[in-house]
Enzyme design. Structure first.
Site, PDB file in Angstrom:
ATOM      1  N   HIS A 150     -27.447 -37.171 -30.090  1.00  0.00           N
ATOM      2  CA  HIS A 150     -28.349 -37.822 -29.123  1.00  0.00           C
ATOM      3  C   HIS A 150     -29.461 -38.627 -29.800  1.00  0.00           C
ATOM      4  O   HIS A 150     -30.187 -39.373 -29.132  1.00  0.00           O
ATOM      5  CB  HIS A 150     -28.998 -36.786 -28.208  1.00  0.00           C
TER       6      HIS A 150
ATOM      7  N   ASP B 100     -18.378 -33.601 -27.229  1.00  0.00           N
ATOM      8  CA  ASP B 100     -19.475 -32.803 -26.681  1.00  0.00           C
ATOM      9  C   ASP B 100     -19.563 -33.062 -25.177  1.00  0.00           C
ATOM     10  O   ASP B 100     -19.260 -34.164 -24.703  1.00  0.00           O
ATOM     11  CB  ASP B 100     -20.779 -33.216 -27.364  1.00  0.00           C
TER      12      ASP B 100
ATOM     13  N   HIS C  88     -22.012 -33.609 -23.398  1.00  0.00           N
ATOM     14  CA  HIS C  88     -23.019 -34.626 -23.115  1.00  0.00           C
ATOM     15  C   HIS C  88     -22.651 -35.943 -23.799  1.00  0.00           C
ATOM     16  O   HIS C  88     -22.026 -35.948 -24.855  1.00  0.00           O
ATOM     17  CB  HIS C  88     -24.399 -34.150 -23.593  1.00  0.00           C
TER      18      HIS C  88
ATOM     19  N   ASP D 204     -19.735 -27.326 -25.945  1.00  0.00           N
ATOM     20  CA  ASP D 204     -20.300 -27.107 -24.617  1.00  0.00           C
ATOM     21  C   ASP D 204     -19.390 -27.532 -23.464  1.00  0.00           C
ATOM     22  O   ASP D 204     -19.754 -27.285 -22.303  1.00  0.00           O
ATOM     23  CB  ASP D 204     -21.695 -27.741 -24.479  1.00  0.00           C
TER      24      ASP D 204
END
Length: 372
Positions: A141, A178, A180, A266
């Site tokens: 990120h 991931d 996200h 995740d």
């Protein structure tokens, strides 16, 4: 087939301090102190299972080292690097107000980026066939001018740019599974024609305003950014289909010299921050498919760099499955959580998930980024 697999883990990765937040929110007032979702537990327990399973003895241990400031500055602004360095005296936040770190965070983040770089160097110079960097803090990120989503520095891009600066690499593909969106690599390589970025993630989870299928890069990099925003509830079949129908054709067309994988667990069915349904065998299947793809296009050169994954009890089994895939070694360890999710109907690819995957594939094909 057994392979020589490199493995990075350093005890100090577990020392990265994210405070007494209650999941996401700082403690205080009515928020009782607890621990952050991004805590040492899932990563340290993953490392522990690698050792207890016996697999550690058959991997090639690769020592991590801190990257230099000049390595960070190929990716990040001097202002961002300096802010992290200054805050490390007492502890601070990476930039978005939800990414705390304790004293010494600057050096630990440099060690995480350095662990990813060490893994990539070992693969590129032939010391190992492939590698897994179990690093912390995560990096996918982090943007050029700020940290975000628990990430201080962009571990994968920092490693890529160090290799490019050394003349060891020109074209590379990043595949991010991931839960996200991989906003960091998207922003860093938005106009770079020599880096293909592919992110498969839960639709509008984090960041909520990024990761749409029509975000495809710009300028010289137009078409080299591919997003597959899957609906919540997607499981093994959906993720396997993304590799087979989107990532595979795109990477074949792109012909990279190396595949870098942002490896977040995740999407696990047990993760507190996602709403996906991937099993440990699902992650094994992702790795199997990516490994076969790397064999086909870049002589097997592939590096996994650890990102998210917040189920302390399930991440170890998901991670071990991936390492078993990379190394070709089965430890005999069975995932006990399969008794709950192993036969779940959410493992199957649904029609509405297929629609999303086909839409992303069509957009990429229209720009010449897929070959059938």
């Amino acid at each position: 087939m057994e392979r020589k697999t490199g493995y990075v883990w350093h005890e100090q990765y577990a020392w990265h301090d994210t405070g007494t937040h209650a999941g996401i929110y700082p403690s205080g007032g009515f928020v009782q102190p607890y621990h952050n979702f991004e805590s040492p537990e899932s990563k340290a327990r993953f490392a522990g299972l690698v050792e207890v399973s016996g697999l550690l003895d058959r991997l090639v241990r690769l020592p991590a080292r801190q990257v230099e400031t000049e390595d960070l500055l190929r990716v990040h602004t001097s202002g961002h690097v300096e802010r992290i360095r200054e805050q490390s005296v007492t502890g601070g936040d990476a930039g978005d107000g939800f990414s705390p770190f304790g004293r010494g965070g600057y050096d630990l983040a440099r060690l995480a980026a350095g662990g990813t770089l060490a893994a990539a160097e070992a693969v590129m110079d032939g010391t190992v066939d492939n590698a897994y960097a179990l690093v912390r803090p995560p990096g996918h990120h982090a943007e050029p001018d700020q940290g975000r989503g628990y990430c201080l520095f962009a571990n994968v891009p920092v490693a890529i740019e160090a290799l490019r600066a050394a003349g060891k690499l020109e074209r590379v593909a990043i595949f991010d599974y991931d839960v996200h969106h991989g906003n960091g690599a998207q922003k860093i390589y938005w106009e770079d024609p020599d880096v293909l970025t592919i992110s498969v993630h839960q639709d509008r989870l984090f960041p909520v305003d990024l990761g749409m299928a029509d975000e495809r890069g710009a300028g010289a990099g137009a078409g080299t950014n591919i997003n597959v925003p899957l609906p919540a509830g997607s499981g093994d079949g959906a993720y396997w289909s993304v590799v087979e129908e989107v990532a595979g054709p795109a990477i074949r067309a792109f012909q990279p010299e190396l595949i870098m994988v942002s490896s977040g667990f995740d999407p696990s069915a047990f993760d507190p921050l996602g709403r996906m349904s991937v099993t440990s065998d699902g992650f094994r299947g992702i790795a199997d498919r990516l490994l076969a793809l790397a064999d086909e296009v870049c002589e097997g050169r592939i590096v996994f760099s650890h990102e998210g994954g917040y189920s302390a009890v399930h991440v170890p089994f998901c991670g071990l499955a991936v390492l078993e895939s990379l190394s070709g070694i089965r430890t005999g360890v069975e995932d006990p959580f399969n008794i709950s999710v192993g036969q779940s109907p959410t493992r199957e690819l649904s029609p509405w998930q297929r629609e999303t995957i086909e839409h992303s594939a069509e957009l990429a094909r229209a720009l010449g980024m897929l070959v059938d």
